[in-house]
Design an enzyme around this catalytic site. Sequence first.
Site, PDB file in Angstrom:
ATOM      1  N   HIS A   1       0.868  -1.244  -0.675  1.00  0.00           N
ATOM      2  CA  HIS A   1       0.372  -0.250  -0.352  1.00  0.00           C
ATOM      3  C   HIS A   1       0.926   0.916  -0.347  1.00  0.00           C
ATOM      4  CE1 HIS A   1      -3.272  -2.746   0.774  1.00  0.00           C
ATOM      5  NE2 HIS A   1      -4.447  -1.177   0.746  1.00  0.00           N
TER       6      HIS A   1
ATOM      7  N   LYS B   1      -9.517  -8.639   7.422  1.00  0.00           N
ATOM      8  CA  LYS B   1     -10.663  -9.127   8.594  1.00  0.00           C
ATOM      9  C   LYS B   1     -10.995  -8.299   9.963  1.00  0.00           C
ATOM     10  CE  LYS B   1      -6.864 -12.065  11.383  1.00  0.00           C
ATOM     11  NZ  LYS B   1      -6.796 -13.238  11.482  1.00  0.00           N
TER      12      LYS B   1
END
Length: 183
Positions: free
Chosen positions: A37, A101
């Site tokens: 990222h 998650k």
Amino acid sequence: MNKKLKTPISKDDIKKLNSGDIVYISGTIYTARDRAHQRILDEGSPVDLKGAVIFHAGPIIQHSNEKNNYKMIAVGPTTSTRMNPYEPDVLKLGVSAIIGKGGMDKGTEDALIENDAVYLAAVGGCAALYVKSILEVKGVNWIDLGVPEAIWELEVKDFGPLVVSMDSHGNNLYEEVKKKINA
């Protein structure tokens, strides 16, 4: 309600999703964790992120040097909160869905709404189940980051089940659960 989506996912299809929906994805998805990222924001993405699905995962890969091909052995979700510093800006690049998650913070929630995107919860501990939906490892970008941090391009069929946990309308299952617990 169960929904089947094909990548790239249009913003119109994203707007039809509501928190609590069960989703299965077919097409191309990309794994990316915090180092990937950060590099996307620093250097630009090596893949087209318009309508893309990013999976917060660190896969286990088997590599055959003689054919330079890869086989995914297991792939399960990693905790998404590590991507909070980067995700709002990555979503601006056209990403339609994030899989992970644990949910994400308010900044990412706001970015999901602003960019017509969703957060899909994958079940931790189901790495062997999810890998069954992977038809092919199509490629890898930034392997210099290491196997878990590289961007893996995966061709999937009915990848899931995934739960729409944060939708593009501002609904957040994590917050709803917190309110019920604190009530």
